[in-house]
Design a protein around this motif. Sequence first.
Motif, PDB file in Angstrom:
ATOM      1  N   HIS A  69       0.842  -1.361   0.064  1.00  0.00           N
ATOM      2  CA  HIS A  69       0.137   0.029   0.011  1.00  0.00           C
ATOM      3  C   HIS A  69       0.829   1.184  -0.221  1.00  0.00           C
ATOM      4  O   HIS A  69       0.447   2.172  -0.746  1.00  0.00           O
ATOM      5  N   GLU A  70       1.922   1.269   0.598  1.00  0.00           N
ATOM      6  CA  GLU A  70       2.626   2.267   0.838  1.00  0.00           C
ATOM      7  C   GLU A  70       3.659   2.548  -0.586  1.00  0.00           C
ATOM      8  O   GLU A  70       3.759   3.747  -0.814  1.00  0.00           O
ATOM      9  N   LYS A  71       3.909   1.414  -0.955  1.00  0.00           N
ATOM     10  CA  LYS A  71       4.607   1.530  -2.309  1.00  0.00           C
ATOM     11  C   LYS A  71       3.569   1.942  -3.619  1.00  0.00           C
ATOM     12  O   LYS A  71       4.305   2.987  -4.261  1.00  0.00           O
ATOM     13  N   LEU A  72       2.665   1.748  -3.542  1.00  0.00           N
ATOM     14  CA  LEU A  72       1.759   2.169  -4.562  1.00  0.00           C
ATOM     15  C   LEU A  72       1.378   3.656  -4.344  1.00  0.00           C
ATOM     16  O   LEU A  72       1.258   4.431  -5.385  1.00  0.00           O
ATOM     17  N   ALA A  73       0.969   4.260  -3.076  1.00  0.00           N
ATOM     18  CA  ALA A  73       0.995   5.362  -2.858  1.00  0.00           C
ATOM     19  C   ALA A  73       2.118   6.349  -3.407  1.00  0.00           C
ATOM     20  O   ALA A  73       1.907   7.464  -3.852  1.00  0.00           O
TER      21      ALA A  73
END
Length: 252
Positions: free
Chosen positions: A244-248
């Motif tokens: 989720h952090e990488k996608l954001a």
Amino acid sequence: MADKSNLLMKRKEKEDKEATEVTKDVQEVKKEGEKTKNNGEVPANKAAATGGAVANDQNGDFQVQPIELPPFEIITGDRIDPFIFKFQFKNVEYSSGRNKTILCYLVHKEKTNDGLLRGYLEDEHTSTHAEEAFFTQCLPDYDPALKYTVTWYVTSSPCSACAKKIAEVLRARKNVRLTIFSARLFWWEEAEIQAGLRALHSGGCKLRIMKPLDFSYMWDTFVENDEQPLNLWEDCKENYEYYHEKLADILQ
């Protein structure tokens, strides 16, 4: 910060372990190559362990042997085998052996009596990917006069080629709203992949990483579960937060 450091350390340990195992396989194959250098034969399981790289000359140098893949096909169905689901959709970072895309879909067409369409597509190897095949096999009777709400649950986010084709479809079909839930991010460090995800996002496609609750929903909706509950793997939530952090970061 301590939790994040521990997570990075665990991933590094996994990577080191996998690298060690590959090195051992290569060393074993080289020994076999030295034993059989007169006829160049190597046991099939050793060749497979190194992706077809075998030591078959007098100096023990490795030569890549072509691997023949079975014919490509798109598999369709209603519900997934539970063992396949647990392996293919597991949201690990090191996805060794998970070399196919499984796409589960829900389609709602407004102002019709068709109800909610549900099913899955599975692809293997090359040629048409499941993302592209969805539009030809699952929406062959596409009607530009209707509004479509489409939800995908996929084993990994689209490759750059699929992202480009999906974006083209969404531009051409303004009446299709697409949301993609991905268990993992596919090669997310590659600039080309990141550009494809941003193009999808800017084109109106909603991109999401699957939460633990999404895996449970999939289990109930798309898996032959024999009414058995899903026991999520230990690091499911932790891995979700990582992706989720990488996608954001990619989409910002």
